[in-house]
Write a protein that holds these residues in place. Structure first.
Motif, PDB file in Angstrom:
ATOM      1  N   ARG A  91      72.477  50.701  45.507  1.00 63.82           N
ATOM      2  CA  ARG A  91      71.957  50.485  44.153  1.00 63.82           C
ATOM      3  C   ARG A  91      73.071  50.506  43.113  1.00 63.82           C
ATOM      4  NH1 ARG A  91      68.816  54.857  42.795  1.00 63.82           N
ATOM      5  NH2 ARG A  91      68.439  55.867  44.777  1.00 63.82           N
ATOM      6  N   LYS A  92      74.063  51.346  43.324  1.00 66.62           N
ATOM      7  CA  LYS A  92      75.150  51.482  42.347  1.00 66.62           C
ATOM      8  C   LYS A  92      75.985  50.211  42.220  1.00 66.62           C
ATOM      9  CE  LYS A  92      75.833  56.501  42.691  1.00 66.62           C
ATOM     10  NZ  LYS A  92      76.732  57.584  43.167  1.00 66.62           N
ATOM     11  N   ARG A  93      75.993  49.379  43.257  1.00 66.59           N
ATOM     12  CA  ARG A  93      76.816  48.173  43.225  1.00 66.59           C
ATOM     13  C   ARG A  93      76.308  47.168  42.197  1.00 66.59           C
ATOM     14  NH1 ARG A  93      76.436  47.630  49.647  1.00 66.59           N
ATOM     15  NH2 ARG A  93      77.599  49.524  50.200  1.00 66.59           N
ATOM     16  N   GLN A  94      74.994  47.091  42.052  1.00 71.30           N
ATOM     17  CA  GLN A  94      74.385  46.210  41.050  1.00 71.30           C
ATOM     18  C   GLN A  94      73.315  47.021  40.322  1.00 71.30           C
ATOM     19  OE1 GLN A  94      73.258  42.879  43.732  1.00 71.30           O
ATOM     20  NE2 GLN A  94      74.652  41.641  42.498  1.00 71.30           N
ATOM     21  N   PRO A  95      73.743  47.892  39.432  1.00 72.76           N
ATOM     22  CA  PRO A  95      72.830  48.915  38.893  1.00 72.76           C
ATOM     23  C   PRO A  95      71.589  48.374  38.209  1.00 72.76           C
ATOM     24  CG  PRO A  95      74.897  48.834  37.653  1.00 72.76           C
ATOM     25  CD  PRO A  95      75.100  48.022  38.889  1.00 72.76           C
ATOM     26  N   TRP A  96      71.726  47.324  37.420  1.00 71.11           N
ATOM     27  CA  TRP A  96      70.558  46.822  36.687  1.00 71.11           C
ATOM     28  C   TRP A  96      69.622  46.039  37.598  1.00 71.11           C
ATOM     29  CZ3 TRP A  96      75.499  46.034  34.282  1.00 71.11           C
ATOM     30  CH2 TRP A  96      75.763  46.897  33.225  1.00 71.11           C
ATOM     31  N   MET A 110      70.545  45.397  30.883  1.00 70.50           N
ATOM     32  CA  MET A 110      71.813  44.747  31.204  1.00 70.50           C
ATOM     33  C   MET A 110      72.336  43.967  30.004  1.00 70.50           C
ATOM     34  SD  MET A 110      72.616  42.004  34.251  1.00 70.50           S
ATOM     35  CE  MET A 110      71.409  40.824  33.608  1.00 70.50           C
ATOM     36  N   GLN A 111      71.457  43.224  29.339  1.00 71.50           N
ATOM     37  CA  GLN A 111      71.886  42.413  28.200  1.00 71.50           C
ATOM     38  C   GLN A 111      72.427  43.283  27.068  1.00 71.50           C
ATOM     39  OE1 GLN A 111      68.220  40.229  27.548  1.00 71.50           O
ATOM     40  NE2 GLN A 111      68.997  38.402  28.584  1.00 71.50           N
ATOM     41  N   GLN A 112      71.874  44.483  26.921  1.00 74.41           N
ATOM     42  CA  GLN A 112      72.336  45.391  25.876  1.00 74.41           C
ATOM     43  C   GLN A 112      73.434  46.329  26.364  1.00 74.41           C
ATOM     44  OE1 GLN A 112      69.331  47.204  23.416  1.00 74.41           O
ATOM     45  NE2 GLN A 112      67.860  45.560  23.785  1.00 74.41           N
ATOM     46  N   GLU A 113      73.858  46.125  27.620  1.00 69.80           N
ATOM     47  CA  GLU A 113      74.951  46.902  28.218  1.00 69.80           C
ATOM     48  C   GLU A 113      74.674  48.397  28.181  1.00 69.80           C
ATOM     49  OE1 GLU A 113      78.517  45.598  26.241  1.00 69.80           O
ATOM     50  OE2 GLU A 113      78.601  43.752  27.421  1.00 69.80           O
ATOM     51  N   VAL A 114      73.424  48.753  28.440  1.00 67.83           N
ATOM     52  CA  VAL A 114      73.046  50.164  28.516  1.00 67.83           C
ATOM     53  C   VAL A 114      73.448  50.697  29.890  1.00 67.83           C
ATOM     54  CG1 VAL A 114      71.125  51.798  28.506  1.00 67.83           C
ATOM     55  CG2 VAL A 114      71.112  49.847  26.933  1.00 67.83           C
ATOM     56  N   PRO A 115      74.210  51.783  29.971  1.00 59.13           N
ATOM     57  CA  PRO A 115      74.574  52.338  31.277  1.00 59.13           C
ATOM     58  C   PRO A 115      73.325  52.728  32.073  1.00 59.13           C
ATOM     59  CG  PRO A 115      75.870  53.345  29.521  1.00 59.13           C
ATOM     60  CD  PRO A 115      74.798  52.554  28.851  1.00 59.13           C
ATOM     61  N   LEU A 116      73.283  52.331  33.345  1.00 55.95           N
ATOM     62  CA  LEU A 116      72.172  52.676  34.219  1.00 55.95           C
ATOM     63  C   LEU A 116      72.749  53.426  35.417  1.00 55.95           C
ATOM     64  CD1 LEU A 116      69.235  50.269  35.100  1.00 55.95           C
ATOM     65  CD2 LEU A 116      69.825  52.280  36.416  1.00 55.95           C
TER      66      LEU A 116
END
Length: 299
Positions: free
Chosen positions: A146-151, A190-196
């Protein structure tokens, strides 16, 4: 500090709420648990009304069904703490320190996702096998993956988000029925670059639907996916959309629509059998998507 938000529909949520209440109390944190019933059958309301007597628990019954997105938006609006933990009602924490694990990493900006799990043992009731098999093979994703593509690995069954951030984004209430409100929320983050941030802190999915119910929900989800495609959202993270786009590029969506419609009855019979194929399930969904996009684009 933490508002635990649980939309309830046709499920006995009492054991789950008691367990979360116990864990939150042991953490020594300020918390509330809000359980809003989305117009369930009376027998479930009669059971869950016991929750009204619990300290720090708010239980409400809504007079009409709002749907998956609207009820979550309402829960967030009425929550009182700065962080929101959304959890599906038909869940159970795999960890005895589920709440504590989230408490350790709460922050002002990031979204936290804990994951999903299923029983490793197949259900005794064979009509539940398709839902269990799909969940185990497709929805259980190791945290490192999951961490590889978080969003792209985000689901709404078990996540924590700052209340202020959620109320700015909100779930899209135009998506009706079941499915892909989590896909859209992941895209917006993702578009708002919110850390996930992804944690190994899963909730086990308990409420398996029988094959017919699951296939009906699948149809609803595919219709929502078609709406997102036609609205122009970037959906490269969704494998079904990637395959659809390849068919569209080669100009065969119309042929596949016709072929899948011709075979649908046979495919459904096999999917409802005791040995359903996920590959066949993928073909079935692809056919639905081709026909849905074609139909909606004509309107």
């Amino acid at each position: 500090m933490l508002s635990v938000l649980i939309p309830v529909f046709n499920f006995d949520v009492r054991p789950f709420v008691r367990e979360l209440h116990r864990q939150a109390t042991e953490c020594g944190m300020a918390f509330e648990i809000r359980c809003y019933d989305d117009a369930s059958q009376r027998k479930y309301c009669n059971m869950n009304r016991e929750l009204e007597q619990m300290e720090n628990v708010v239980y409400k019954e809504l007079p009409v069904n709002l749907g998956r997105s609207a009820i979550r938006n309402l829960l967030a609006e009425e929550a009182v703490f700065d962080h929101l933990l959304f959890a599906d009602c038909d869940s159970w924490p795999e960890r005895g320190d589920f709440i504590s694990k989230y408490k350790e990493v709460l922050g002002p900006d990031a979204v936290l996702y804990g994951g999903r799990s299923y029983s490793p043992d197949p259900p005794v009731d064979q009509t539940l096998f398709l839902r269990w098999h799909y969940g185990l093979q497709r929805e259980v994703i190791p945290v490192e993956t999951r961490k590889r593509q978080p969003w792209h690995s985000f689901q709404t069954n078990n996540f924590v988000i700052p209340r202020e951030l959620f109320l700015k984004i909100r779930l899209n209430e135009a998506l009706k029925g079941y499915g892909h409100e989590d896909t859209l929320l992941g895209i917006q983050l993702m578009q708002q670059e919110v850390p996930l941030l992804h944690l190994d802190n899963p909730l086990r999915h308990l409420g398996l639907e029988n094959s017919r119910e699951f296939l009906d929900k699948t149809r609803q989800g595919v219709l929502n996916l078609a709406r997102l495609i036609l609205a122009g959202y970037p959906l490269d993270s969704v494998k079904l959309v990637r395959v659809y786009n390849r068919l569209k590029f080669t100009g065969v969506t119309r042929i596949f629509s016709w072929y899948s419609g011709l075979r649908e009855k046979q495919w459904l019979s096999k999917l409802e059998s005791t040995r359903p194929s996920l590959r066949l399930f993928d073909f079935y969904k692809l056919g639905l998507l081709c026909r849905a996009v074609r139909s909606m684009s004509k309107k």
